[in-house]
Structures are given as structure tokens and as C-alpha cells.
Scaffold this active site. Sequence first.
Site, PDB file in Angstrom:
ATOM      1  N   GLU A 106      -1.087  29.050  19.677  1.00  0.00           N
ATOM      2  CA  GLU A 106      -0.993  28.379  18.377  1.00  0.00           C
ATOM      3  C   GLU A 106      -0.247  29.184  17.314  1.00  0.00           C
ATOM      4  O   GLU A 106      -0.789  29.480  16.243  1.00  0.00           O
ATOM      5  CB  GLU A 106      -2.408  28.003  17.912  1.00  0.00           C
ATOM      6  N   ASN A 146       1.204  28.529  23.908  1.00  0.00           N
ATOM      7  CA  ASN A 146       0.381  27.319  23.925  1.00  0.00           C
ATOM      8  C   ASN A 146       0.245  26.793  22.500  1.00  0.00           C
ATOM      9  O   ASN A 146      -0.028  27.568  21.578  1.00  0.00           O
ATOM     10  CB  ASN A 146      -1.004  27.703  24.499  1.00  0.00           C
ATOM     11  N   HIS A 164      -4.594  17.546  22.210  1.00  0.00           N
ATOM     12  CA  HIS A 164      -5.905  17.139  21.686  1.00  0.00           C
ATOM     13  C   HIS A 164      -5.705  15.858  20.889  1.00  0.00           C
ATOM     14  O   HIS A 164      -4.794  15.761  20.074  1.00  0.00           O
ATOM     15  CB  HIS A 164      -6.476  18.205  20.758  1.00  0.00           C
ATOM     16  N   GLU A 185      -4.652  21.153  27.335  1.00  0.00           N
ATOM     17  CA  GLU A 185      -6.032  21.065  26.809  1.00  0.00           C
ATOM     18  C   GLU A 185      -6.395  19.634  26.438  1.00  0.00           C
ATOM     19  O   GLU A 185      -7.047  19.396  25.413  1.00  0.00           O
ATOM     20  CB  GLU A 185      -6.171  21.940  25.544  1.00  0.00           C
ATOM     21  N   ASP A 219      -7.979  16.247  25.497  1.00  0.00           N
ATOM     22  CA  ASP A 219      -9.231  15.513  25.313  1.00  0.00           C
ATOM     23  C   ASP A 219      -8.939  14.397  24.317  1.00  0.00           C
ATOM     24  O   ASP A 219      -8.024  14.513  23.498  1.00  0.00           O
ATOM     25  CB  ASP A 219     -10.407  16.403  24.895  1.00  0.00           C
TER      26      ASP A 219
HETATM   27  O1  9MR Z   1     -13.336  24.726  22.942  1.00  0.00           O
HETATM   28  C1  9MR Z   1     -13.278  25.970  22.271  1.00  0.00           C
HETATM   29  C2  9MR Z   1     -14.514  26.153  21.437  1.00  0.00           C
HETATM   30  O2  9MR Z   1     -15.634  26.228  22.292  1.00  0.00           O
HETATM   31  C3  9MR Z   1     -14.372  27.417  20.619  1.00  0.00           C
HETATM   32  O3  9MR Z   1     -15.435  27.489  19.718  1.00  0.00           O
HETATM   33  C4  9MR Z   1     -13.086  27.437  19.854  1.00  0.00           C
HETATM   34  C5  9MR Z   1     -12.881  28.755  19.135  1.00  0.00           C
HETATM   35  O4  9MR Z   1     -12.794  29.813  20.042  1.00  0.00           O
HETATM   36  O5  9MR Z   1     -12.004  27.237  20.721  1.00  0.00           O
HETATM   37  C6  9MR Z   1     -12.070  26.029  21.400  1.00  0.00           C
HETATM   38  O6  9MR Z   1     -10.957  25.927  22.223  1.00  0.00           O
HETATM   39  C7  9MR Z   1      -9.716  25.815  21.549  1.00  0.00           C
HETATM   40  C8  9MR Z   1      -8.684  26.553  22.369  1.00  0.00           C
HETATM   41  O7  9MR Z   1      -9.094  27.878  22.588  1.00  0.00           O
HETATM   42  C9  9MR Z   1      -7.339  26.535  21.683  1.00  0.00           C
HETATM   43  N1  9MR Z   1      -6.930  25.184  21.342  1.00  0.00           N
HETATM   44  C10 9MR Z   1      -7.940  24.351  20.674  1.00  0.00           C
HETATM   45  C11 9MR Z   1      -9.235  24.356  21.487  1.00  0.00           C
HETATM   46  C12 9MR Z   1     -10.237  23.353  20.948  1.00  0.00           C
HETATM   47  O8  9MR Z   1     -10.660  23.676  19.666  1.00  0.00           O
END
Ligand code: 9MR
Length: 559
Positions: free
Chosen positions: A363, A412, A448, A479, A481
Site C-alpha cells: 500500500e 501490493n 477489497h 485480497e 472480499d
Molecule cells: O485482515 C487484516 C486485519 O486482521 C488486520 O487487523 C489489519 C491490520 O493489520 O490488516 C488486515 O489485512 C489488511 C492487509 O494486511 C492489507 N490490505 C488490507 C487488509 C484488510 O484490511
Amino acid sequence: MAAAAACALLAGVSTSCTGAPAPARGPVTDLLGGRDWAHFAGAEQTRSGVRVTRLDRRVTRQDGSGGRPNPPVNLRGPHLVFRGGLRIEARLSRTDGTDAYLHLYGEVPVVYDEWRRERRGVRIGVAGGRVRFDRWDGDSDRPALTRSFGGGLGDEVRLAVEVRGDRLVLEADGHVVGTVPGREVFGHGRIWFGADAGGGGRGWTLGALRAMPLGGGRLSVRDAPALRVPRSTDALRDLAAGRERPLRVGTAVAAGPLLTDDAYRRTAGEEFSMLTPENDFKAQFVQPRRGVFAFAEGDTLVDFARANGMLVHAHTLVWFEALPSWMRAAMTREDREHVMTEHIRVVAGHFRGKVAEWDVVNEPMSDEDEDYTNGNRGVRPHLWFEAMGERYIDIAFRTAREADPHAVLYLNEYGVEEDGPRWDALYALLTRLKERGVPIDGVGFQNHEYAAADRTDPEAFRRKLRALAGLGLKARVSEMDVLVGEGEEDAQAREFAAKLAVCEEEPNCTSFSTWGFTDRYGSTADLRNYPPAPGNALPWDSAYEAKPAYRALRDALDR
Ligand code: 9MR
């Protein structure tokens, strides 16, 4: 309160605090020898017992605030199944004043998101020279009861807890120091173990851990389930592997549910041929203190993948979220660059040869309009950028390539599936990286969809994949959803299937991954209430019933 005070007065008398005579003890079971305490973060099996290193692990919220304690749970080790009374004895050796804690979990906490959901359990330990006791009842992450007992305890302390009906009797060095109400904390007749260190020292040693039934109770010990799950020949992964151009289908996986929820483990291993560690490779988990690394949960995911013929898409080395607070603290630019490269070297080095791919930079694009006009060229001005400018991306990829020469290296990003300034800025950034010879291999498109406005045109997405092919880059859906309103399951299914179809058709698209697979733990859970209400963004519901999205993914792979 009154009972506890009365018992404290009785300290020194090894009879019962409940007024009843001490119940008869059954056979003793050793819980250390021959059991697995090696896959437990912060713990090391030594000749004198299990050495517990102080990790200070915490889970922060996505904005970096908060910091809920996240002590490791030995989910790959032994747990007890019992009926009736029970006695647990432990020997704790401290050398440098560390506070030593043993956790007895009646239900394992859910460590899945930026929240850790604490369920029923107790923590007993030695803090300073006193016995410290906390009890969680499962209706809040905070302890429902906290007490301190006794005093003057030395470096080596023998603690014991007896479960007697609805009371817990606590002993230190052979003396009863208190009784506390147990309030059904072990009502399921199970106990998992965890250990943690606090205070200023480096750690302590668990020299002995034993359990025995009391008063004719029953006790048995279970080890963690096997990681290998039965395979079918007709799952998503089989359909994807059978295509003319085989594709990997992946999902985000978390170590906690993997070891404690059979349906979760079975579905992950049966249906998917790739996994992304959802949180367990993130900095706040693997380097909670500067220079202190803890890979137990990450290693478990790697072991699971290996046992089931899955590839690991590792996530993530450089990000601005999920950082331990020491990494966010003020430091010089040089120090910050050193922290970033050292983290990459150690973490990618640890997993070298065990993971297929890395999200090296996660990101990097900014959410703020001004960063697209102020000279930042759309790159997010976070701590790493502040220290090194855009060059942090070059340095990160070069360091990762050196640390694991065979891993395929990805950047990513979210919100870049459609046309617009964010995509344009990313494309320009990728062009610059390629011109500078940065060893980047591909781009992950997160996909997402949290709201209807996030639904993007599959054809626009296809154009992005083709643009990347023009730069010699691979791509993946990393990722996905899709959160929907009630009754919108068919729309959800169409969204998933359309992106999968594009990925199948574009030769540089290497894998299609969802962000979790069951709504039981999905990252779109509503955190405003306790416990959080599950979201509905994934192909299986919270009872593991396949939704239309699952069937649509199958159909897309079976065309
Ligand atoms: O799903 C993840 C969540 O459990 C964590 O709290 C969060 C922070 O670490 O990250 C979420 O995963 C993210 C991913 O690492 C990067 N892209 C967005 C994802 C969804 O928020």
C-alpha cells in the site's frame, strides 16, 4: 473479597481455603517433557525448561492507536481435557526481576484481527515479589477480576492452582495464598497454556508444569491436531490446477483458527493451493521489540502450507500499519533506514526458501489528493517515505532480493483496479522503478469491495493487467472480499467470478486470492460491539456453508 482476605491470612497453612479438607490427588501428568513448547512465540525449549523471552507483543488498531497485550498461546502444544477437580503446578525461575506469567485459557482467545478477542481464562504469575492473578470471563477484553496476594517471593517460585467447583485455590511455595471465585472459567473442561513475561527483565524459565486430577476427577492431555488435512480431487484448487494455464487459488490464513477450528483448517487445506499469512508475518508479530524476533505463528503457517502442498505468498515486509510502537517512535533517518533493511533481512532471511513470493511493499499509494499534486507523485508520505523518500521502495526490493533471491517480489495495493489518478500514479511509479532496475516482479490488486462504490469494472481491471504485462510485470488478485447488503449474495458471487475470469484469461495473472474464506473470522467483522459481529464478505458463511460466491468461483474455474 472476604474469602480472599481470609485466605491471605491463612498463608503458611497448606490446607484448604474453602474450609473443606484438601481433596485427594490423582496421578501426575508432566506437561513439558515430550510435549511441543518449541512452536510457541518467545519460547525456547532448553535443558532447564522452557525459556520465555519477554516479547511485549501488542496488537494495535489500523491507525496505530491502541495496543492491546497479545501474549503468545501455545496452540501447537499440549492442552488438558478434564472433569471434576484439577491441580496445576508450575515452577517459575526468574533471574533478572522479570515478571513471570502463566496463562490458563478455558477458551482460546481469537487472535485474528487488530483486536484480540480475549475469552475465558486466567493468568497467574509473580510480579515483583507477589502473586498476581487475573481472570477473564469472556464478555470483555479486560479482566473481570484482578488480585495480588502474598509478598516476599524469591527468584524461584512454585505456583499451584486448584480448580475446586466454582473456586480457584492459589498456592505459592506450598502455601495457600488465596482463593478466588472461578465463575465457570474452565466450564468447558479444557485448558490451553500460554506464557508471557513483563516488567523490565529479559525473560524467565518455566522449569516444571504438571497437572493432576483432584477428588476422583478425570484428566487427559491432548496435543495439537495434525496440520495435514484430507484432500479431495474436486476442490477450487483442483479445478484451478486442471486448467490449460494452471492458476493458484489462495486465501488469507491466520494461525489461531488454523490450530483450534477443525472446519477452518480443513477448508483452507482442501480448497486452496496458496496462502497469505493474514497477520502473522506483520512487523508487530515478528519483531515486537527491537531486535527480538518471534516466528512461531508464521512458521506454523509455512508448515501447514508445506503439509498440504500449498505455496506461501508472504505478507508483508514494508508497511505503515501493524507496526510495533517502537518502530513508530522518533528516530534519525539513518536509523529508520537501518530498521527497515534489518527487518527485511532478518524476516525474509528466516523464510528464505520456504515462501514463494513476498509482498515487499504494501500500500505505497496515498489516500490524500494533495499528495498527487505536491511533488510526492501519489506516494504515501509515511514513516519510511519521510526517512528515505520514494527511494525506500527501491531499497526495500533490493534488500528483499538479496535476502531471498528466489522469491517472486510484489508490490501490493488497493483501489487501483479502475482508471483514475491513483492508478496513473502507480503506473508512473512502476515505470520509474523499472527504469531504475529495481527488482520488482509483480503487482497485487487487493480488490477489497467494502461498499457498492468499490465494485469495479472487470474490463478496466483487465486493461491494468495488460499495462503491467507491457512493463514485464506479473499481476495477481491478492485480497478479494465483497461486503454486501442483505439478499445480495448473487451480486457478490458475480463480483468474485468476474475478477477470477479476468485473472484466468490474462497470461501474466498468476493467482487469485480471497482475504479469508469464512465469515466466521473475516476482516470485515463489525468491531463496534463485543464480541464483534461477523461480516458477510467471503465465499463461506460463518457456519462454513458454501455461499453462491463459492459456486460461482467453481463455475468460473470449470468453464
Ligand atoms: O485482515 C487484516 C486485519 O486482521 C488486520 O487487523 C489489519 C491490520 O493489520 O490488516 C488486515 O489485512 C489488511 C492487509 O494486511 C492489507 N490490505 C488490507 C487488509 C484488510 O484490511
